[in-house]
Design an enzyme around this catalytic site. Sequence first.
Site, short mmCIF file in Angstrom:
data_model
loop_
_atom_site.label_atom_id
_atom_site.label_comp_id
_atom_site.label_asym_id
_atom_site.label_seq_id
_atom_site.Cartn_x
_atom_site.Cartn_y
_atom_site.Cartn_z
N SER A 136 1.24 8.72 -30.10
CA SER A 136 2.14 8.66 -31.25
C SER A 136 3.59 8.91 -30.83
CB SER A 136 1.64 9.75 -32.22
OG SER A 136 2.45 9.87 -33.33
N HIS A 215 10.42 0.93 -43.52
CA HIS A 215 11.87 0.72 -43.69
C HIS A 215 12.31 -0.67 -43.23
CE1 HIS A 215 12.71 4.77 -45.07
NE2 HIS A 215 11.74 5.13 -44.24
N THR A 243 5.40 -0.04 -47.49
CA THR A 243 5.54 0.56 -48.81
C THR A 243 5.98 -0.50 -49.81
OG1 THR A 243 6.61 2.32 -50.07
CG2 THR A 243 7.97 1.20 -48.47
N LYS A 246 10.26 0.87 -51.49
CA LYS A 246 11.64 0.85 -50.98
C LYS A 246 12.23 -0.55 -51.21
CE LYS A 246 10.43 4.68 -47.92
NZ LYS A 246 10.74 5.81 -48.80
N THR A 361 13.93 17.36 -41.90
CA THR A 361 13.92 15.89 -41.87
C THR A 361 14.58 15.40 -40.58
OG1 THR A 361 14.08 15.96 -44.27
CG2 THR A 361 14.48 13.84 -43.23
N1 PLP Z 1 6.61 5.97 -43.62
C1 PLP Z 1 7.90 6.23 -43.38
C2 PLP Z 1 8.46 5.90 -42.03
C3 PLP Z 1 8.72 6.78 -44.37
O1 PLP Z 1 10.00 7.05 -44.13
C4 PLP Z 1 8.17 7.07 -45.64
C5 PLP Z 1 8.98 7.63 -46.75
O2 PLP Z 1 10.13 7.74 -46.76
C6 PLP Z 1 6.81 6.79 -45.84
C7 PLP Z 1 6.06 6.25 -44.82
C8 PLP Z 1 6.18 7.08 -47.16
O3 PLP Z 1 6.36 5.99 -48.01
P1 PLP Z 1 6.35 6.19 -49.60
O4 PLP Z 1 7.72 6.64 -49.97
O5 PLP Z 1 5.96 4.87 -50.15
O6 PLP Z 1 5.34 7.26 -49.87
#
Ligand code: PLP
Length: 426
Positions: A136, A215, A243, A246, A361
């Site tokens: 990972s 993203h 997702t 976004k 974060t």
């Molecule tokens: N994966 C990444 C890289 C993210 O930045 C985020 C949320 O910001 C997610 C998954 C989670 O997605 P969701 O906002 O649809 O729960």
Amino acid sequence: MDYDQYFSVAVDALRRERRYRTFAEIERKADRFPRATWHSPGGPRDIVVWCSNDYLGMGCHPVVIEAMRESVSKRGAGAGGTRNISGNSHEIVQLERELADLHGKDAGLVFTSGYISNETGISTIVKLIPDCVVISDELNHNSMIEGVRRGGRQKAIFRHNDLAHLEELLQAAGDRPKLLVFESVYSMDGDIAPIAAICDLAERYGAMTYLDEVHAVGMYGPRGGGVAERDGVMHRVDVIEGTLGKAFGVVGGYLTGKRVVMDAVRSYAPGFIFTTALPPAVAAAATASIRHLKNSQAERDGQRAQVAKVKAALAAAGLPQMETPTHIIPLMVGDAKACKAASDVLLAEHGIYIQPINYPTVPRGTERLRITATPHHDDKLIAQLAEALNDVWSRLDLPRVNTTVAERPLRAMAGAAPIPLPIAGG
Ligand code: PLP
């Protein structure tokens, strides 16, 4: 027993560390995006939002709103239960087909969020592969980290986008099954993974690949399939996750991949099985958004043009943006208190909303403002943004030096150092 004390102690600790989060009360305006009303302590005020992940403004697009409105009037508001109990809504079936087509895969599987799709998707996949080692990227999102953790298998963390380190870990894992988990666009730094080179390594060492395009979907590739589509390597990635919340502007998450993999996740993933499905109206709106972005370049072109203008305006003002090859524009502050102060002054005095990004974060010492420009941030708004930021930087005496990807103090300052051993237990 005073149970409350446990919670107040926990919250006080966050305050002491300047990590206590406050959320502004914002009312989006569907017909005036990215403008909104801020319900400030002194009353409602007009503001401009500069940090939304509704990257293309699709949450306010007439096609998407109309699809949701029409579906709600015909099907009602909710889903009526889990898919196990209520069956598959027609809208979810259509959405999953649309997603499979978007990524060139056999099948898609929809979840209630991107977070859940990663957490339950990764953990289920690795649990179904006996003796699997999960490899990972160190900057993977929390939802992926949690998925890896819940999978309960041995894991190895490679330095961010470091192909040599990745190869070392793949070699060290030997003949064991391997799941390689990474993102395309990293949302806080705005950099991009070398997907083709990662696939080369995965193929050489026999690893299955899992790519988070959260993203990137909607924005990259000729049909919005993400960076893997743009780079012509979608077919080389085993599972693509994304997702609907976004760039597609709605809510929900998904996996796409081979039919057998999707069928197994559908059958075993607790985060899929034991929760109420997305409402039909949400699925209908997401499908409308994906279909629109498969055919329309206007949003992608508009975003690219406005992002370039913002980057140029910040550079002209001598502001310390991190150079990125993407739509994400991080503006480095480097201190939690100063970052919060900059955000507060922007909102209170300039009517510009940019949420501060603090630890955990991002690593301590790399606190930043993360700016996102959509096709709807016009040139006038961009000029106002640059002027406001310039004013805040001068008033708070913030540093103005630019940083590049290579110079970033990320790992050195990270709260959690990368795991140095090729294979770390856990
Ligand atoms: N994966 C990444 C890289 C993210 O930045 C985020 C949320 O910001 C997610 C998954 C989670 O997605 P969701 O906002 O649809 O729960």
